[in-house]
Design a protein around this motif. Structure first.
Motif, PDB file in Angstrom:
ATOM      1  N   GLN A 110       4.196   7.953   6.185  1.00  0.00           N
ATOM      2  CA  GLN A 110       4.070   8.593   4.844  1.00  0.00           C
ATOM      3  C   GLN A 110       3.320   7.617   3.827  1.00  0.00           C
ATOM      4  O   GLN A 110       3.621   6.403   3.522  1.00  0.00           O
ATOM      5  CB  GLN A 110       5.535   8.615   4.203  1.00  0.00           C
ATOM      6  CG  GLN A 110       6.556   9.762   5.095  1.00  0.00           C
ATOM      7  CD  GLN A 110       7.730   9.759   4.683  1.00  0.00           C
ATOM      8  OE1 GLN A 110       8.218   8.784   4.014  1.00  0.00           O
ATOM      9  NE2 GLN A 110       8.694  10.644   5.125  1.00  0.00           N
ATOM     10  N   HIS A 111       2.312   8.216   3.126  1.00  0.00           N
ATOM     11  CA  HIS A 111       1.733   7.280   1.945  1.00  0.00           C
ATOM     12  C   HIS A 111       2.148   8.012   0.735  1.00  0.00           C
ATOM     13  O   HIS A 111       2.232   9.184   0.381  1.00  0.00           O
ATOM     14  CB  HIS A 111       0.168   7.696   2.005  1.00  0.00           C
ATOM     15  CG  HIS A 111      -0.246   7.145   3.546  1.00  0.00           C
ATOM     16  ND1 HIS A 111      -0.974   5.838   3.773  1.00  0.00           N
ATOM     17  CD2 HIS A 111      -0.289   7.914   4.533  1.00  0.00           C
ATOM     18  CE1 HIS A 111      -0.989   5.925   4.837  1.00  0.00           C
ATOM     19  NE2 HIS A 111      -0.983   7.035   5.596  1.00  0.00           N
ATOM     20  N   TRP A 112       2.747   7.024  -0.135  1.00  0.00           N
ATOM     21  CA  TRP A 112       3.393   7.439  -1.531  1.00  0.00           C
ATOM     22  C   TRP A 112       2.530   7.357  -2.401  1.00  0.00           C
ATOM     23  O   TRP A 112       1.815   6.216  -2.631  1.00  0.00           O
ATOM     24  CB  TRP A 112       4.956   6.526  -1.420  1.00  0.00           C
ATOM     25  CG  TRP A 112       5.802   7.190  -0.472  1.00  0.00           C
ATOM     26  CD1 TRP A 112       6.100   6.941   0.647  1.00  0.00           C
ATOM     27  CD2 TRP A 112       7.133   8.018  -0.873  1.00  0.00           C
ATOM     28  NE1 TRP A 112       7.090   7.516   1.302  1.00  0.00           N
ATOM     29  CE2 TRP A 112       7.642   8.410   0.150  1.00  0.00           C
ATOM     30  CE3 TRP A 112       7.297   8.788  -2.095  1.00  0.00           C
ATOM     31  CZ2 TRP A 112       8.817   9.032   0.378  1.00  0.00           C
ATOM     32  CZ3 TRP A 112       8.586   9.498  -1.924  1.00  0.00           C
ATOM     33  CH2 TRP A 112       9.128   9.753  -0.829  1.00  0.00           C
ATOM     34  N   GLN A 113       2.750   8.040  -3.736  1.00  0.00           N
ATOM     35  CA  GLN A 113       1.978   7.828  -4.870  1.00  0.00           C
ATOM     36  C   GLN A 113       3.267   8.038  -5.906  1.00  0.00           C
ATOM     37  O   GLN A 113       3.989   9.192  -6.047  1.00  0.00           O
ATOM     38  CB  GLN A 113       1.080   8.747  -5.238  1.00  0.00           C
ATOM     39  CG  GLN A 113       0.157   8.482  -6.376  1.00  0.00           C
ATOM     40  CD  GLN A 113      -0.976   9.372  -6.545  1.00  0.00           C
ATOM     41  OE1 GLN A 113      -1.078  10.477  -6.147  1.00  0.00           O
ATOM     42  NE2 GLN A 113      -1.963   8.926  -7.137  1.00  0.00           N
ATOM     43  N   LYS A 170       1.952  11.622  -1.045  1.00  0.00           N
ATOM     44  CA  LYS A 170       0.726  12.053  -1.261  1.00  0.00           C
ATOM     45  C   LYS A 170       0.165  12.618   0.145  1.00  0.00           C
ATOM     46  O   LYS A 170      -0.297  13.704   0.282  1.00  0.00           O
ATOM     47  CB  LYS A 170      -0.035  10.959  -1.812  1.00  0.00           C
ATOM     48  CG  LYS A 170      -1.253  11.551  -2.076  1.00  0.00           C
ATOM     49  CD  LYS A 170      -1.191  12.260  -3.368  1.00  0.00           C
ATOM     50  CE  LYS A 170      -2.586  12.750  -4.113  1.00  0.00           C
ATOM     51  NZ  LYS A 170      -2.320  13.747  -5.006  1.00  0.00           N
ATOM     52  N   LYS A 171       0.616  11.810   1.273  1.00  0.00           N
ATOM     53  CA  LYS A 171       0.052  12.187   2.580  1.00  0.00           C
ATOM     54  C   LYS A 171       1.259  11.835   3.640  1.00  0.00           C
ATOM     55  O   LYS A 171       1.717  10.922   3.448  1.00  0.00           O
ATOM     56  CB  LYS A 171      -1.202  11.483   2.758  1.00  0.00           C
ATOM     57  CG  LYS A 171      -1.765  11.818   4.327  1.00  0.00           C
ATOM     58  CD  LYS A 171      -3.067  10.891   4.461  1.00  0.00           C
ATOM     59  CE  LYS A 171      -3.674  10.855   5.987  1.00  0.00           C
ATOM     60  NZ  LYS A 171      -4.888  10.091   5.872  1.00  0.00           N
ATOM     61  N   GLU A 172       1.043  12.674   4.582  1.00  0.00           N
ATOM     62  CA  GLU A 172       2.027  12.339   5.922  1.00  0.00           C
ATOM     63  C   GLU A 172       1.386  12.982   6.985  1.00  0.00           C
ATOM     64  O   GLU A 172       1.008  13.976   7.290  1.00  0.00           O
ATOM     65  CB  GLU A 172       3.353  13.405   5.348  1.00  0.00           C
ATOM     66  CG  GLU A 172       4.658  12.803   6.343  1.00  0.00           C
ATOM     67  CD  GLU A 172       5.826  13.572   5.913  1.00  0.00           C
ATOM     68  OE1 GLU A 172       6.720  12.924   6.327  1.00  0.00           O
ATOM     69  OE2 GLU A 172       5.787  14.686   5.518  1.00  0.00           O
ATOM     70  N   ASN A 190       0.807  -1.245  -0.261  1.00  0.00           N
ATOM     71  CA  ASN A 190       0.157  -0.105   0.249  1.00  0.00           C
ATOM     72  C   ASN A 190       0.893   1.251   0.011  1.00  0.00           C
ATOM     73  O   ASN A 190       0.293   2.405   0.272  1.00  0.00           O
ATOM     74  CB  ASN A 190      -1.028   0.162   1.283  1.00  0.00           C
ATOM     75  CG  ASN A 190      -0.460   0.192   2.494  1.00  0.00           C
ATOM     76  OD1 ASN A 190       0.516   0.369   2.687  1.00  0.00           O
ATOM     77  ND2 ASN A 190      -1.370   0.007   3.593  1.00  0.00           N
ATOM     78  N   THR A 201       3.320   2.568   1.958  1.00  0.00           N
ATOM     79  CA  THR A 201       3.123   3.305   2.898  1.00  0.00           C
ATOM     80  C   THR A 201       4.729   2.817   3.804  1.00  0.00           C
ATOM     81  O   THR A 201       5.030   1.980   3.916  1.00  0.00           O
ATOM     82  CB  THR A 201       2.326   2.867   4.014  1.00  0.00           C
ATOM     83  OG1 THR A 201       0.926   3.136   3.275  1.00  0.00           O
ATOM     84  CG2 THR A 201       2.109   3.573   5.439  1.00  0.00           C
TER      85      THR A 201
END
Length: 89
Positions: free
Chosen positions: A71-74, A79-81, A44, A46
């Motif tokens: 951290q959420h990566w794209q 993309k979101k931290e 996912n 992350t």
């Protein structure tokens, strides 16, 4: 999107850069930092990074800041931290 320790949400690189600059403007000395653990879930995209920072703020107040950043990566961009932190000092 950035979510701070208190749940405040920030949008955009400029907003986050301003927040980071405010923090570093309050720092008298950066005494060190250690990454204590890192983990990833590739399925996912992350990553979680745990670190400890030793900082002396203007006026001489020295603190140890413990922080986890999730951290959420794209692709190659975060993309979101979200930050989770404690302060000792």
């Amino acid at each position: 999107m950035i979510i701070l320790e208190d749940g405040t949400e920030l949008e955009g690189k400029d907003t986050n850069r301003d927040r980071e600059n405010e923090f570093f403007d309050s720092v008298e000395a950066f005494n060190g930092m250690e990454i204590t653990s890192i983990t990833a879930n590739e399925d996912n995209a992350t990553i979680a990074v745990e670190c400890v920072m030793d900082v002396t703020f203007e006026g001489g107040n020295r603190m140890e800041l413990e922080q986890v950043a999730v951290q959420h990566w794209q692709g190659d961009l975060i993309k979101k931290e979200r930050f989770y932190a404690t302060q000792n000092g």
